[in-house]
Design a protein around this motif. Sequence first.
Motif, PDB file in Angstrom:
ATOM      1  N   HIS A  73       0.768  -1.020   0.072  1.00 17.67           N
ATOM      2  CA  HIS A  73       0.005   0.084   0.010  1.00 17.67           C
ATOM      3  C   HIS A  73       0.860   1.140  -0.001  1.00 17.67           C
ATOM      4  O   HIS A  73       2.037   1.128   0.204  1.00 17.67           O
ATOM      5  CB  HIS A  73      -0.854  -0.136   1.354  1.00 17.67           C
ATOM      6  N   ASP A  75       1.077   3.698   1.787  1.00 18.32           N
ATOM      7  CA  ASP A  75       1.591   4.247   3.028  1.00 18.32           C
ATOM      8  C   ASP A  75       2.726   3.370   3.638  1.00 18.32           C
ATOM      9  O   ASP A  75       3.061   3.790   4.751  1.00 18.32           O
ATOM     10  CB  ASP A  75       0.302   4.639   4.093  1.00 18.32           C
ATOM     11  N   ASP A  76       2.828   2.171   3.363  1.00 18.06           N
ATOM     12  CA  ASP A  76       3.543   1.304   4.383  1.00 18.06           C
ATOM     13  C   ASP A  76       5.172   1.757   4.374  1.00 18.06           C
ATOM     14  O   ASP A  76       5.406   1.756   5.384  1.00 18.06           O
ATOM     15  CB  ASP A  76       3.514  -0.269   3.757  1.00 18.06           C
ATOM     16  N   TYR A 172       8.104  -6.060   4.107  1.00 16.34           N
ATOM     17  CA  TYR A 172       7.389  -6.653   5.472  1.00 16.34           C
ATOM     18  C   TYR A 172       8.091  -7.923   5.595  1.00 16.34           C
ATOM     19  O   TYR A 172       8.628  -8.466   4.716  1.00 16.34           O
ATOM     20  CB  TYR A 172       5.865  -6.745   5.210  1.00 16.34           C
ATOM     21  N   HIS A 184      -0.185  -7.621   3.208  1.00 18.43           N
ATOM     22  CA  HIS A 184       1.129  -7.516   3.835  1.00 18.43           C
ATOM     23  C   HIS A 184       1.942  -9.006   3.901  1.00 18.43           C
ATOM     24  O   HIS A 184       3.108  -9.024   3.448  1.00 18.43           O
ATOM     25  CB  HIS A 184       1.074  -7.078   5.346  1.00 18.43           C
TER      26      HIS A 184
END
Length: 340
Positions: A73, A75-76, A172, A184
């Motif tokens: 995404h 914003d990650d 991640y 994620h």
Amino acid sequence: MKINRKDFLKTGFATGALAAAPAVQAQPRTQGVDLEKYRFHPLHRFSNDEMVIEREQQGKPHAGKVLAAIQPHSDDIPIFAGGLVAKLIHEGYRGYLIRTTNDDSAGSGRTRAETMLNDERDTAAVAKALGLEKVYDLSYRNHNLDEINIKELTARFVFLIRLLKIDTIISYDPWVPYDNNPDHYITARAVEAAYTGRWDYPEQLDVVQPHGISERYYFTRRGPQFINRIVEITSHIDTKVRANMCNVTQGPGGHNGRRLKQRLAQQGLKLPILGDTDESADFNYIKHIVLDLDSEVHRLTPSDREVGKPFGLEWAERYYYRGRIPSKLDGYIKQNAVRL
Ligand SMILES: [Zn+2]
């Protein structure tokens, strides 16, 4: 002087030397052991899992290397790894941003399509703010990555690793529990499985050269996670703030700071930390509130300031890092080989 055994025993008891022996045995078995080394179960640790503080470096020590910041995404990466990306680019890396979903379920927009467009624009702005050269939007459906065939995603990563000659991946952590977002953990596991040996996806090798990953930095939005690297980002915190400000649609960007400033002003109050202008309020809201004081994310994990504090760093991020593992045989040869 010859010691009479009988006398020795008698003396021993008299001075308490032998009487003290059982007490010594009863002491905790951890006495004298560096417990920090055993923060994970010893059987679950890798031989290269020493905690490393990666400090900021002068010059361009990473010139010639390429990184990929991989996120589901928009914003990650800015929230969890914006400081590391800014640091590595500043120190000589070239880099790319890969986004696996289209963010169609997250953020503002009058329609789903408009939300997607807003997120796509925000992602492009994030890449620019962090100094990344290009965005690859893989455009899987948001919140639904667990419906795909993960091998397809892995193969796309392998192709990009070979095409862009990526040395270092920031992603991640594929193995942390309690992250309920399939985007994620599916992205992370596809990254982890992106083997690039000559027999993997051999048809790609008609158009790209074999190329392997040397270093991986894994972050999490929830614990627990193996942590073996603390990265100093003090000089890059403002770049990280500016990257987060780009995420207007779903992230912490936008005018939250000036709205808070105005709300307080109506009550006759002000927070000096926000500064005096609307622009300073928006910037400082991200820097001092989202990345430090309070945010949905940092109610679950330590803030960047809290991560740095025990190590004497003003701002820092934390990672599970995996690099090339040095050969024990090479080390043994260096120390023990003799001339014929
Ligand atoms: Zn996310």
